[in-house]
Design a protein around this motif. Structure first.
Motif, PDB file in Angstrom:
ATOM      1  N   PRO A  69       1.910   4.403  -1.076  1.00  9.45           N
ATOM      2  CA  PRO A  69       1.291   5.620  -1.876  1.00  9.45           C
ATOM      3  C   PRO A  69       2.153   6.130  -3.185  1.00  9.45           C
ATOM      4  O   PRO A  69       1.342   6.586  -3.881  1.00  9.45           O
ATOM      5  CB  PRO A  69       0.851   6.601  -0.802  1.00  9.45           C
TER       6      PRO A  69
ATOM      7  N   PRO B 232       0.932  -0.204  -7.364  1.00  7.16           N
ATOM      8  CA  PRO B 232       0.847  -1.087  -6.824  1.00  7.16           C
ATOM      9  C   PRO B 232       0.912  -2.497  -7.638  1.00  7.16           C
ATOM     10  O   PRO B 232       0.951  -3.489  -7.001  1.00  7.16           O
ATOM     11  CB  PRO B 232      -0.592  -0.913  -6.307  1.00  7.16           C
TER      12      PRO B 232
ATOM     13  N   ASP C 247       1.307  -6.437   3.129  1.00  2.78           N
ATOM     14  CA  ASP C 247      -0.107  -5.905   2.824  1.00  2.78           C
ATOM     15  C   ASP C 247       0.111  -4.188   3.330  1.00  2.78           C
ATOM     16  O   ASP C 247      -0.562  -3.545   2.590  1.00  2.78           O
ATOM     17  CB  ASP C 247      -1.159  -6.484   3.163  1.00  2.78           C
ATOM     18  N   HIS C 248       0.437  -4.003   4.237  1.00  8.00           N
ATOM     19  CA  HIS C 248       0.427  -2.472   4.815  1.00  8.00           C
ATOM     20  C   HIS C 248       1.678  -1.961   5.198  1.00  8.00           C
ATOM     21  O   HIS C 248       2.698  -2.985   5.298  1.00  8.00           O
ATOM     22  CB  HIS C 248      -0.531  -2.426   5.964  1.00  8.00           C
TER      23      HIS C 248
ATOM     24  N   ASP D 289       0.631  -1.322  -0.137  1.00 13.26           N
ATOM     25  CA  ASP D 289       0.051   0.013   0.018  1.00 13.26           C
ATOM     26  C   ASP D 289       0.776   1.311  -0.049  1.00 13.26           C
ATOM     27  O   ASP D 289       0.321   2.251   0.479  1.00 13.26           O
ATOM     28  CB  ASP D 289      -0.917  -0.048   1.226  1.00 13.26           C
TER      29      ASP D 289
END
Length: 298
Positions: free
Chosen positions: A223, A227, A250-251, A221
């Motif tokens: 930014p 992705p 994932d994060h 993720d």
């Protein structure tokens, strides 16, 4: 010894650099953090400073260390490279450029990086995206980058806004990283334009040339990154030719997992660094002890 490379407009005193250095020190390594030109507090005395693919200073440092050890008859110590964000790209590109000579010339045994911007040609669209990214990330960096460009003009171009070294007017009026790269970075370093710069500097094009164990951790993720870019096919798990291990959480955002607060359990383990630096240091620790397993057994 671990050589640490910082990110864009960062330095050896940043919280990220210190956090990563602490993790390696806790594993028993000495750490050197190499500041890019103009980032250490000492004015840069060359027109160019550094960029996404600027490997010259790291390679020069490695050459000096190697020659110093040879000249004084010292045993060459294993060297490991690490870096974050722009520094991660520089580390990976350097390894790709060096290939097997990373070991034979400089005794580099491995590397671990995070926030590697695999393909800036695709990522820059996200970095410069309207909204938070452009207002906060691009906006803040553009302010500092323009100050550096003004300093370079005054110092090396006799304050001439019509200099042939770069497009001063477009540089100072740039509203995105892409525009700045096209007006300043490209001409200063001899690229045709910003796209040529991205294609010749992005580390995704150098992965196949890596010849030492390399660990890359990115967040899904993030930014600032496309992705859809996760070149797992270049890793050992994807059947790639290079000894590269990739992990994608994932994060975590852009280096966000380097700021997490240590839990009581982690503190009880005497950890001093956040999760990301700890994982990178664990990888280097593993490679180091695997390479020296025969010595350890004796």
């Amino acid at each position: 010894m671990v050589v640490l490379i910082h990110g864009l407009e960062s330095n050896s005193n940043s919280s990220l650099s210190v956090d990563m250095a602490n993790a390696y020190v806790q594993e028993g390594f000495d750490v050197v953090c190499l500041n890019f030109r103009g980032c250490s507090g000492v004015p840069n005395d060359t027109l160019g400073g550094y960029h996404l693919g600027f490997t010259d200073d790291l390679r020069f440092f490695l050459k000096v260390i190697s020659e110093t050890w040879d000249k004084n008859g010292y045993d060459k110590r294993p060297i490991y490279l690490s870096g974050f964000s722009l520094g991660a790209n520089v580390v990976v590109k350097t390894l790709g450029e060096l290939g097997e000579t990373a070991v034979t010339l400089y005794n580099i045994h491995g590397a671990a990086v995070t926030g590697a911007p695999y393909d800036l040609e695709r990522n820059v669209k996200f970095i410069d995206a309207p909204g938070f990214n452009r207002a906060v990330y691009s906006g803040n960096f553009l302010r500092t980058l323009k100050k550096r460009a003004q300093f370079q003009l005054d110092t090396h171009c006799e304050s001439d806004p019509l200099t042939d070294a770069f497009d001063y007017q477009r540089t100072m009026s740039a509203t995105s990283i892409a525009e700045f790269d096209d007006a300043f970075i490209a001409p200063v370093y001899g690229f045709e334009n910003n796209i040529d710069y991205y294609r010749k500097s992005s580390c995704i094009y150098f992965l196949d040339g890596v010849a030492v164990p390399l660990f890359i951790i990115n967040a899904g993720d993030d930014p600032f990154f496309d992705p859809d870019i996760h070149p797992i096919e270049k890793s050992v798990d994807g059947g790639g030719p290079a000894p590269i291990k990739m992990q994608r959480t994932d994060h975590g955002g852009h280096l966000g997992f380097m700021f997490h607060q240590l839990s009581d359990a982690e503190k009880n383990e005497d950890r001093t660094s956040s999760w990301m630096p700890t994982e990178l240091a664990r990888f280097i620790h593993h490679v180091h002890h695997y390479d020296n397993r025969e010595v350890d057994e004796k």
